[in-house]
Design a protein around this motif. Sequence first.
Motif, PDB file in Angstrom:
ATOM      1  N   ALA A 128      40.086  89.491  90.513  1.00  0.00           N
ATOM      2  CA  ALA A 128      39.269  88.658  89.628  1.00  0.00           C
ATOM      3  C   ALA A 128      39.992  87.343  89.347  1.00  0.00           C
ATOM      4  CB  ALA A 128      38.955  89.389  88.332  1.00  0.00           C
ATOM      5  N   CYS A 129      41.329  87.386  89.249  1.00  0.00           N
ATOM      6  CA  CYS A 129      42.110  86.174  88.976  1.00  0.00           C
ATOM      7  C   CYS A 129      41.914  85.160  90.102  1.00  0.00           C
ATOM      8  CB  CYS A 129      43.589  86.517  88.805  1.00  0.00           C
ATOM      9  SG  CYS A 129      44.260  87.678  90.012  1.00  0.00           S
ATOM     10  N   ARG A 130      41.990  85.653  91.322  1.00  0.00           N
ATOM     11  CA  ARG A 130      41.833  84.790  92.486  1.00  0.00           C
ATOM     12  C   ARG A 130      40.388  84.260  92.563  1.00  0.00           C
ATOM     13  NH1 ARG A 130      42.366  87.495  98.406  1.00  0.00           N
ATOM     14  NH2 ARG A 130      40.483  88.514  97.667  1.00  0.00           N
ATOM     15  N   ALA A 131      39.441  85.149  92.315  1.00  0.00           N
ATOM     16  CA  ALA A 131      38.033  84.750  92.424  1.00  0.00           C
ATOM     17  C   ALA A 131      37.663  83.734  91.349  1.00  0.00           C
ATOM     18  CB  ALA A 131      37.128  85.973  92.329  1.00  0.00           C
ATOM     19  N   ALA A 132      38.300  83.839  90.182  1.00  0.00           N
ATOM     20  CA  ALA A 132      37.952  82.952  89.067  1.00  0.00           C
ATOM     21  C   ALA A 132      38.665  81.603  89.160  1.00  0.00           C
ATOM     22  CB  ALA A 132      38.296  83.627  87.739  1.00  0.00           C
ATOM     23  N   CYS A 133      39.721  81.543  89.943  1.00  0.00           N
ATOM     24  CA  CYS A 133      40.545  80.325  90.003  1.00  0.00           C
ATOM     25  C   CYS A 133      39.866  79.256  90.858  1.00  0.00           C
ATOM     26  CB  CYS A 133      41.909  80.671  90.596  1.00  0.00           C
ATOM     27  SG  CYS A 133      42.951  79.222  90.841  1.00  0.00           S
ATOM     28  N   PRO A 134      39.656  78.064  90.307  1.00  0.00           N
ATOM     29  CA  PRO A 134      39.013  77.023  91.111  1.00  0.00           C
ATOM     30  C   PRO A 134      39.869  76.563  92.288  1.00  0.00           C
ATOM     31  CG  PRO A 134      39.737  76.139  88.995  1.00  0.00           C
ATOM     32  CD  PRO A 134      39.952  77.620  88.937  1.00  0.00           C
ATOM     33  N   MET A 135      41.179  76.823  92.222  1.00  0.00           N
ATOM     34  CA  MET A 135      42.063  76.389  93.302  1.00  0.00           C
ATOM     35  C   MET A 135      42.240  77.466  94.377  1.00  0.00           C
ATOM     36  SD  MET A 135      42.534  73.466  92.579  1.00  0.00           S
ATOM     37  CE  MET A 135      41.739  72.834  91.127  1.00  0.00           C
ATOM     38  N   CYS A 136      41.789  78.676  94.094  1.00  0.00           N
ATOM     39  CA  CYS A 136      41.876  79.756  95.093  1.00  0.00           C
ATOM     40  C   CYS A 136      40.616  79.738  95.936  1.00  0.00           C
ATOM     41  CB  CYS A 136      42.041  81.110  94.417  1.00  0.00           C
ATOM     42  SG  CYS A 136      43.741  81.497  94.002  1.00  0.00           S
ATOM     43  N   TYR A 137      40.525  78.739  96.808  1.00  0.00           N
ATOM     44  CA  TYR A 137      39.315  78.635  97.626  1.00  0.00           C
ATOM     45  C   TYR A 137      39.591  78.938  99.085  1.00  0.00           C
ATOM     46  CZ  TYR A 137      41.473  74.116  98.526  1.00  0.00           C
ATOM     47  OH  TYR A 137      42.373  73.147  98.861  1.00  0.00           O
ATOM     48  N   CYS A 138      40.820  79.347  99.413  1.00  0.00           N
ATOM     49  CA  CYS A 138      41.162  79.546 100.826  1.00  0.00           C
ATOM     50  C   CYS A 138      40.148  80.460 101.491  1.00  0.00           C
ATOM     51  CB  CYS A 138      42.556  80.153 100.976  1.00  0.00           C
ATOM     52  SG  CYS A 138      43.841  78.973 100.592  1.00  0.00           S
ATOM     53  N   HIS A 139      39.723  80.048 102.647  1.00  0.00           N
ATOM     54  CA  HIS A 139      38.752  80.829 103.400  1.00  0.00           C
ATOM     55  C   HIS A 139      39.333  82.197 103.720  1.00  0.00           C
ATOM     56  CE1 HIS A 139      35.334  81.634 105.851  1.00  0.00           C
ATOM     57  NE2 HIS A 139      36.080  81.829 106.912  1.00  0.00           N
ATOM     58  N   ARG A 140      40.588  82.212 104.084  1.00  0.00           N
ATOM     59  CA  ARG A 140      41.277  83.487 104.275  1.00  0.00           C
ATOM     60  C   ARG A 140      42.586  83.444 103.515  1.00  0.00           C
ATOM     61  NH1 ARG A 140      41.216  87.491 109.346  1.00  0.00           N
ATOM     62  NH2 ARG A 140      41.511  89.314 108.045  1.00  0.00           N
ATOM     63  N   CYS A 141      42.591  84.106 102.378  1.00  0.00           N
ATOM     64  CA  CYS A 141      43.765  84.146 101.500  1.00  0.00           C
ATOM     65  C   CYS A 141      44.903  84.863 102.214  1.00  0.00           C
ATOM     66  CB  CYS A 141      43.374  84.885 100.229  1.00  0.00           C
ATOM     67  SG  CYS A 141      44.716  85.195  99.086  1.00  0.00           S
ATOM     68  N   THR A 142      46.132  84.424 101.942  1.00  0.00           N
ATOM     69  CA  THR A 142      47.316  85.072 102.518  1.00  0.00           C
ATOM     70  C   THR A 142      47.294  86.583 102.280  1.00  0.00           C
ATOM     71  OG1 THR A 142      48.539  83.064 102.050  1.00  0.00           O
ATOM     72  CG2 THR A 142      49.859  85.015 102.515  1.00  0.00           C
ATOM     73  N   THR A 143      46.774  86.970 101.109  1.00  0.00           N
ATOM     74  CA  THR A 143      46.684  88.392 100.762  1.00  0.00           C
ATOM     75  C   THR A 143      45.839  89.161 101.779  1.00  0.00           C
ATOM     76  OG1 THR A 143      46.718  87.704  98.483  1.00  0.00           O
ATOM     77  CG2 THR A 143      46.056  89.957  98.877  1.00  0.00           C
ATOM     78  N   ASP A 144      44.851  88.482 102.335  1.00  0.00           N
ATOM     79  CA  ASP A 144      43.910  89.158 103.227  1.00  0.00           C
ATOM     80  C   ASP A 144      44.322  89.092 104.698  1.00  0.00           C
ATOM     81  OD1 ASP A 144      42.364  89.684 101.011  1.00  0.00           O
ATOM     82  OD2 ASP A 144      41.091  87.926 101.283  1.00  0.00           O
ATOM     83  N   VAL A 145      45.387  88.348 104.972  1.00  0.00           N
ATOM     84  CA  VAL A 145      45.850  88.260 106.360  1.00  0.00           C
ATOM     85  C   VAL A 145      46.561  89.569 106.704  1.00  0.00           C
ATOM     86  CG1 VAL A 145      47.444  87.047 107.896  1.00  0.00           C
ATOM     87  CG2 VAL A 145      46.076  85.757 106.244  1.00  0.00           C
ATOM     88  N   ASN A 146      46.206  90.153 107.835  1.00  0.00           N
ATOM     89  CA  ASN A 146      46.847  91.431 108.158  1.00  0.00           C
ATOM     90  C   ASN A 146      47.613  91.429 109.481  1.00  0.00           C
ATOM     91  OD1 ASN A 146      44.601  91.370 109.732  1.00  0.00           O
ATOM     92  ND2 ASN A 146      43.816  93.372 109.146  1.00  0.00           N
TER      93      ASN A 146
END
Lengths: 267, 343
Positions: free
Chosen positions: A162-180
């Motif tokens: 939710a923190c990432r989704a709510a942050c206006p600066m967290c717009y990365c198309h593929r967040c580092t967290t989601d890179v596998n």
Amino acid sequence: MSDLIKKVTALLNDKTINAFIGYEKGSADRIRATFIRNEDQAQKLILNASCTQNLAGYLLKHEVKKLGKLGILANVAALRSIMQLASEFQIKDGEVYVLFANADGSLTEFTDFKSIEAFLETTDTGIKSEEQEMIAKLEAMTVNERWLFWNKEFEKCIKCYACRAACPMCYCHRCTTDVNQPQWIPVASHELGNLDYHLMRAMHLAGRCVNCGECATACPMDIPLNLLTYQLISPIKATFGATAGMKADAVYALSTYKPDDKENFII
Amino acid sequence: MEKQLKILKYSDLSKLIEKFRSQGFPVLAPVRKGKVVEIEQVQSLDEIALDVLLSTQSAKKAAFPKVEKVLEYTLEKSGTKQFPVDPADYKETILFGVRPCDASGFKSLDAIFGEEPKDQFYLEKKEKSTIISFSCPVSDEYCFCTSVGGGPGNTAGSDLQFTGISKDEILVEILTEKGEKLAATFADLLTDAAKDIDKSKFLADVKVVFDVDGVVEKTTASFNNSALWLEQSLRCIGCGACAFVCPTCACFDFQDEQNTKKGVRLRLWDSCGFSLFTLHTSGHNPREVQSQRWRQRIMHKFAYMPEQLHVVGCEGCGRCSRACPVDMNIKEHLTAIGEMVKV
């Protein structure tokens, strides 16, 4: 009819904008975002001291962008988000029509970035005093105490993002967290996974956070995540002289190199 | 089995917890942690927050935790050696002070995890959990249990249910054989209750706001109504808060964590609200935008589960709405679907 409703209705009728992002009454005593596309919907718009959500994040949401030319009711944090997003080439000058609500309820229009910059120069954009106190407390802790504080907070994390989704600066198309490939951050919401995620996110927001606090407000587990990124604001300013979200053409401190950069942060 | 009614004194609750602890049962109960209320293991009654409306997360984590090890393995020259987790090793556990919507939430999870191939990790933990729910004396504007077949005194899924009937006394309903077995261990604290006690007098008044059959019917018919889903989800930011606090959301992901010598396989909560949830390796995403993901969330609970498992996948606890950072209110959205004239 309020000035805001009149104004938004006029903007929609003369096709200056196709949709306006503002606030409406939500569940119980909550206020929420609303997306106004016609005069009837405009009647739902409200404006009061509880309208604090930073709406700028919606400017990059795919389905909101598809509504056409957007107008937005911005608070100071949203203005700074727009500046920061502009400096990161996410919003172009003139692309968004910005209305700012002054403390007395009157509205200021911003049709270009220059006017927002000029306004922010004379506006208080600092961290709230209670947040400043919390940061002072954290800074007064020993490294070990701070480590324990954050580990205890992160224990609560369920990785709902939710923190990432709510942050206006967290717009990365593929967040580092989601890179596998490779997997930088463990997916699991266990001790290491939570710690890695929050530290990565904080580092990625160093020099970009506009202190809107949406991350902490969004957290269902009540983790004071805003303090993590707020703590990075003054070191970035002290080291590079940069404050996020003040200029549309700012150069991001951590992605540039200057021969005279201080290197005292390198251990 | 036929329900039995007993009376327990409030003043004996701490003895009750001590009894459970002395028999070696871990006791999971709501505990206040600042603004949130977690369900976690407790040692004594004074740690338990019995006066809270609802815990922030549901009780599902007792049988379906956010991170669960299901396998360990070693990587050797001769090949991979596997050491599966044996569900028989799970401990008998008592879930204490959860709400009726938590207990009935397990009914949905039972249906999901009970499908072939049966999910031994969940089923065994659930089988070894005895659920003591506390009926609800109060509710708030997010509650709508009565609209989805539940209620503040609903006993479905509970083994025992406690209802405060005076400041000193608790009505104990013994509902299942598991409940009866556990009640036998504290029979000395129980006295017989009058047969004519009207429990409903002590329960919250939760108004029915929609007709669930109508909502199921209209939701089922609304797959192609993209305007409806877009309108409802424009403000949705695509986090997983709703799914992770939900008592019936059961989607999960597997992840292996390994080094060159050994590894563990973990089962983790996942959410259909995430864009990554349906992203294919090819780069194609069949649920490309948030409105399609919101449609999936509602349709899974109000179309697919009723059709395939004969249960509605929602207990009306309202946790998703309380937890939502942008005020997506499921009660409001379902009511709107129920009120649609044309589908």
